[in-house]
Design a protein around this motif. Structure first.
Motif, PDB file in Angstrom:
ATOM      1  N   VAL A  78       1.021  -1.072   0.101  1.00 62.05           N
ATOM      2  CA  VAL A  78      -0.171  -0.055   0.189  1.00 62.05           C
ATOM      3  C   VAL A  78       0.783   1.271  -0.117  1.00 62.05           C
ATOM      4  O   VAL A  78       0.759   2.239  -0.699  1.00 62.05           O
ATOM      5  N   ILE A  79       1.948   1.304   0.666  1.00 59.95           N
ATOM      6  CA  ILE A  79       2.753   2.713   1.065  1.00 59.95           C
ATOM      7  C   ILE A  79       3.430   2.647  -0.364  1.00 59.95           C
ATOM      8  O   ILE A  79       3.398   3.778  -1.000  1.00 59.95           O
ATOM      9  N   VAL A  80       3.922   1.575  -0.893  1.00 59.48           N
ATOM     10  CA  VAL A  80       4.787   1.844  -2.280  1.00 59.48           C
ATOM     11  C   VAL A  80       3.938   2.300  -3.241  1.00 59.48           C
ATOM     12  O   VAL A  80       4.178   3.027  -4.121  1.00 59.48           O
ATOM     13  N   ALA A  81       2.710   1.631  -3.295  1.00 62.46           N
ATOM     14  CA  ALA A  81       1.639   2.212  -4.403  1.00 62.46           C
ATOM     15  C   ALA A  81       1.246   3.382  -4.433  1.00 62.46           C
ATOM     16  O   ALA A  81       1.444   4.118  -5.479  1.00 62.46           O
ATOM     17  N   LEU A  82       0.910   3.855  -3.133  1.00 64.69           N
ATOM     18  CA  LEU A  82       0.649   5.383  -3.228  1.00 64.69           C
ATOM     19  C   LEU A  82       1.631   6.171  -3.516  1.00 64.69           C
ATOM     20  O   LEU A  82       1.426   7.229  -4.012  1.00 64.69           O
ATOM     21  N   GLU A  88      -9.162 -12.264 -11.437  1.00 63.21           N
ATOM     22  CA  GLU A  88      -9.507 -12.552 -10.007  1.00 63.21           C
ATOM     23  C   GLU A  88      -8.359 -12.559  -8.978  1.00 63.21           C
ATOM     24  O   GLU A  88      -7.568 -11.504  -8.854  1.00 63.21           O
ATOM     25  N   GLU A  89      -8.140 -13.528  -8.365  1.00 67.03           N
ATOM     26  CA  GLU A  89      -6.856 -13.450  -7.214  1.00 67.03           C
ATOM     27  C   GLU A  89      -5.477 -13.110  -7.645  1.00 67.03           C
ATOM     28  O   GLU A  89      -4.695 -12.774  -7.387  1.00 67.03           O
ATOM     29  N   PHE A  90      -5.409 -13.319  -9.212  1.00 67.84           N
ATOM     30  CA  PHE A  90      -3.870 -13.064  -9.788  1.00 67.84           C
ATOM     31  C   PHE A  90      -3.875 -11.572 -10.205  1.00 67.84           C
ATOM     32  O   PHE A  90      -2.707 -11.542 -10.755  1.00 67.84           O
ATOM     33  N   ILE A  91      -4.709 -10.862  -9.752  1.00 69.53           N
ATOM     34  CA  ILE A  91      -4.557  -9.591 -10.205  1.00 69.53           C
ATOM     35  C   ILE A  91      -3.337  -9.033  -9.239  1.00 69.53           C
ATOM     36  O   ILE A  91      -2.398  -8.037  -9.793  1.00 69.53           O
ATOM     37  N   PHE A  92      -3.036  -9.387  -8.207  1.00 67.78           N
ATOM     38  CA  PHE A  92      -1.907  -9.135  -7.133  1.00 67.78           C
ATOM     39  C   PHE A  92      -0.587  -9.412  -7.933  1.00 67.78           C
ATOM     40  O   PHE A  92       0.299  -8.887  -8.002  1.00 67.78           O
ATOM     41  N   ARG A 144       5.105  -7.061  -9.936  1.00 73.63           N
ATOM     42  CA  ARG A 144       6.222  -6.331 -10.274  1.00 73.63           C
ATOM     43  C   ARG A 144       6.058  -4.884 -10.748  1.00 73.63           C
ATOM     44  O   ARG A 144       7.160  -4.310 -10.536  1.00 73.63           O
ATOM     45  N   GLU A 145       4.660  -4.562 -11.265  1.00 73.08           N
ATOM     46  CA  GLU A 145       4.815  -3.245 -11.438  1.00 73.08           C
ATOM     47  C   GLU A 145       5.015  -2.280 -10.236  1.00 73.08           C
ATOM     48  O   GLU A 145       5.621  -1.265 -10.418  1.00 73.08           O
ATOM     49  N   MET A 178       6.265  -3.139  -7.040  1.00 67.92           N
ATOM     50  CA  MET A 178       7.403  -3.615  -6.284  1.00 67.92           C
ATOM     51  C   MET A 178       8.570  -3.701  -6.960  1.00 67.92           C
ATOM     52  O   MET A 178       9.841  -3.922  -6.498  1.00 67.92           O
ATOM     53  N   GLY A 179       8.623  -3.880  -8.452  1.00 67.59           N
ATOM     54  CA  GLY A 179       9.804  -4.235  -9.065  1.00 67.59           C
ATOM     55  C   GLY A 179      10.216  -5.626  -8.695  1.00 67.59           C
ATOM     56  O   GLY A 179       9.646  -6.666  -8.744  1.00 67.59           O
ATOM     57  N   GLY A 180      11.612  -5.678  -8.410  1.00 69.00           N
ATOM     58  CA  GLY A 180      12.143  -6.847  -8.100  1.00 69.00           C
ATOM     59  C   GLY A 180      11.619  -7.593  -6.791  1.00 69.00           C
ATOM     60  O   GLY A 180      12.017  -8.509  -6.314  1.00 69.00           O
ATOM     61  N   TRP A 181      11.058  -6.673  -5.813  1.00 67.68           N
ATOM     62  CA  TRP A 181      10.594  -7.118  -4.603  1.00 67.68           C
ATOM     63  C   TRP A 181       9.111  -7.605  -4.850  1.00 67.68           C
ATOM     64  O   TRP A 181       8.435  -7.781  -3.902  1.00 67.68           O
ATOM     65  N   ASP A 182       8.725  -8.153  -5.940  1.00 71.69           N
ATOM     66  CA  ASP A 182       7.377  -8.560  -6.003  1.00 71.69           C
ATOM     67  C   ASP A 182       6.878  -9.939  -5.277  1.00 71.69           C
ATOM     68  O   ASP A 182       5.823  -9.905  -5.009  1.00 71.69           O
ATOM     69  N   TRP A 183       8.154 -10.467  -5.063  1.00 75.20           N
ATOM     70  CA  TRP A 183       7.817 -11.635  -4.169  1.00 75.20           C
ATOM     71  C   TRP A 183       7.004 -11.095  -2.697  1.00 75.20           C
ATOM     72  O   TRP A 183       6.370 -12.246  -2.009  1.00 75.20           O
ATOM     73  N   ILE A 184       7.368 -10.167  -2.392  1.00 75.82           N
ATOM     74  CA  ILE A 184       6.652  -9.624  -1.026  1.00 75.82           C
ATOM     75  C   ILE A 184       5.037  -9.781  -1.391  1.00 75.82           C
ATOM     76  O   ILE A 184       4.418 -10.219  -0.478  1.00 75.82           O
ATOM     77  N   VAL A 185       4.452  -9.211  -2.521  1.00 78.81           N
ATOM     78  CA  VAL A 185       3.072  -9.263  -2.475  1.00 78.81           C
ATOM     79  C   VAL A 185       2.466 -10.565  -2.692  1.00 78.81           C
ATOM     80  O   VAL A 185       1.698 -11.244  -2.216  1.00 78.81           O
ATOM     81  N   LEU A 186       3.456 -11.357  -3.593  1.00 78.85           N
ATOM     82  CA  LEU A 186       3.014 -12.983  -3.891  1.00 78.85           C
ATOM     83  C   LEU A 186       3.095 -13.726  -2.440  1.00 78.85           C
ATOM     84  O   LEU A 186       2.107 -14.617  -2.431  1.00 78.85           O
TER      85      LEU A 186
END
Length: 497
Positions: free
Chosen positions: A180-184, A283-287, A292-293, A295-303
């Motif tokens: 949330v913080i990074v996106a905003l 659906e749930e795969f929207i995250f 990656r968009e 968090m970049g290379g930190w997308d594993w956090i959202v996954l």
């Protein structure tokens, strides 16, 4: 002395005071699978109402809060792990109570496999094993193993389950906060590659997109709050069982509201309504698409947020189903062996393993039909959830009917609120049936007997329940001979309210 030693040991009971209020609250939160739930509905809701998606999420919270109030007050007079089953039986009779218990048990059976599948899929994606996630055999094998492991944790003990849940909720919340913080931040910094939008308080208006769109959005939104009552199903194992479980249920809905609104604002602001609407079918795969968009290379956090969310819910969703089966069995509404409690761990081991076994069988069989059939079975959940939630709201008002005029508080929170919540859910139930009757509205778009697959699944489960209930009524009529409970007016107002 010898005679005393020869006396049989008292029957095992659930372990009292095994966990505290915070543990119950965490279990209630995790049972809803917040990250997975909001990921699953945000795209479809945006497709319906656009920027007013946060408003729909807020409106969906209202009936949940009313029903949570009913759970709180009913638990005060009856600390039974069967919750809706026990309360509805006391207030409205054994037939209705039995069907309420059946609905709770079957929701667990329908959803456990899907939750475990999501946990496995997102976990594999998070560690870079995309090929494993795409391999049907490997994914299903790992899903079955995961269900067995989480069931084992439920059987070993409520304390251990609570400790695992505490770790999972901390990880899940931390991951979501970072997202949330990074996106905003990127929205206001203007560094997104999407048609981002600055958040506005107007997004909280649920009527912004019109009545028809609101109705359809509520059908999706109201059910992402489902699961908080797991905290109340542990009432016999929670400290201060008369009030703490009910409070945990109420606070779970409030915390979920804050979580969903935060994530809803961040996702809509970052991706924009057009992108989310175009990818609503994911659906749930929207995250996974946005990870990656954002968090970049930190997308594993959202996954991992979605993976831990589904993992936690896999375990906690077993709790209501197993405890309800236990409660029904010890009241002679189901075969006696479902009431067995492990003498060492003090948990309902037989009913817990039965729930897991049926859930695994359902998951594997439905997947053989098609993956779309699995999603259609999840859609059928809405019918069962609305049914037993609405029953609980009505049961609260009926049970306390002679005491509703004792005070304004009693009238609002024990009578009017639960009845309004039940009315809203009944309305959504009817709308769900109407929508599901059209095959075009199902996930697969196919027709079963001229109806949508979710409605057929819901009807079949309901009919099976009715048949089993009638058969058991003639085989073991003792449950139907029980008397209704009597309200203790001291629990309505005064120091204990």
């Amino acid at each position: 002395m010898a005679k005393e030693l020869a006396e049989p040991a008292p029957p095992a009971t659930l372990k009292a005071n095994a966990i505290g209020f915070v543990d119950a609250l965490v279990i209630g939160l995790n049972a809803t699978s917040p990250a997975y739930s909001v990921a699953a509905v945000i795209g479809p809701i945006v497709a319906l109402v656009g920027i007013y998606a946060p408003g729909v999420l807020f409106a969906s919270f209202v009936p949940m809060l009313f029903i949570a109030s009913a759970f709180y007050y009913l638990n005060k007079v009856d600390q039974d792990c069967g919750t809706t089953f026990s309360w509805v039986t006391r207030a409205m009779g054994p037939w209705t109570g039995w069907l309420g218990g059946w609905a709770i048990t079957m929701t667990g059976v329908l959803v456990v496999g899907s939750l475990a599948d999501v946990a496995v899929s997102f976990g594999l994606l998070a560690v870079g094993l995309d090929s494993w996630a795409d391999n049907t055999f490997v994914r299903q094998l790992l899903t079955v193993i995961l269900i067995l492991v989480m069931t084992g944790l439920c059987v070993i003990g409520t304390e251990l389950s609570a400790k695992v849940q505490n770790v999972l909720i901390l990880a899940q919340v931390a991951f979501l906060i970072v997202f949330v913080i990074v996106a905003l931040y990127r929205v206001y910094a203007g560094t997104t590659s999407f048609d981002s939008i600055h958040p506005s308080a107007q997004w909280l208006n649920p009527f912004g997109a019109g009545g028809a769109a609101l109705t359809s959005g509520l059908l999706l939104g109201v059910f992402i709050y489902w699961g908080w009552e797991s905290a109340v199903n542990l009432t016999e194992e929670v400290e201060d069982s008369a009030t703490a479980p009910g409070k945990a249920g109420v606070w779970s809905t409030v915390i979920l509201l804050v979580t969903y609104l935060s994530v809803g604002f961040a996702v809509v602001a970052f991706a924009g309504t057009a992108y989310l609407a175009e990818n609503a079918d994911e659906e749930e795969f929207i995250f996974a698409l946005l990870a990656r968009e954002v968090m970049g290379g930190w997308d594993w956090i959202v996954l991992l947020a979605v993976a831990t969310s589904a993992l936690a819910s896999t375990q906690t969703t077993i709790i209501p189903a197993s405890r309800t089966a236990l409660s029904m069995a010890r009241r002679h509404a189901l075969p006696a062996h479902f009431a067995r409690i492990n003498p060492r761990f003090r948990t309902p081991d037989v009913s817990t393993w039965w729930v897991a076994a049926i859930a695994i069988a359902w998951y594997l069989v439905v997947n053989q039909i098609s993956e779309n059939a699995l999603f259609d079975s999840l859609t059928a959940l809405s019918l069962l959830i609305a049914f037993y939630y609405a029953l609980t709201g009505v049961a609260c008002a009926v049970y306390y009917r002679h005491h509703l005029t004792a005070s304004v508080r009693s009238f609002l929170f024990i009578g009017l609120g639960p009845v309004v919540g039940a009315g809203l859910l009944t309305w959504l139930l009817v709308r769900s049936v109407i929508d599901m009757s059209d095959p075009a509205n199902s996930y697969s778009g196919t027709s079963w007997f001229g109806l949508g697959p979710p409605l057929v699944i819901g009807i079949c489960i309901s009919l099976i329940g009715v048949v089993l209930m009638v058969v058991w009524r003639f085989r073991s009529p003792l449950f139907w001979a029980e008397h209704r409970g009597v309200v203790d007016p001291r629990l309505v107002d005064g120091k204990e309210s």
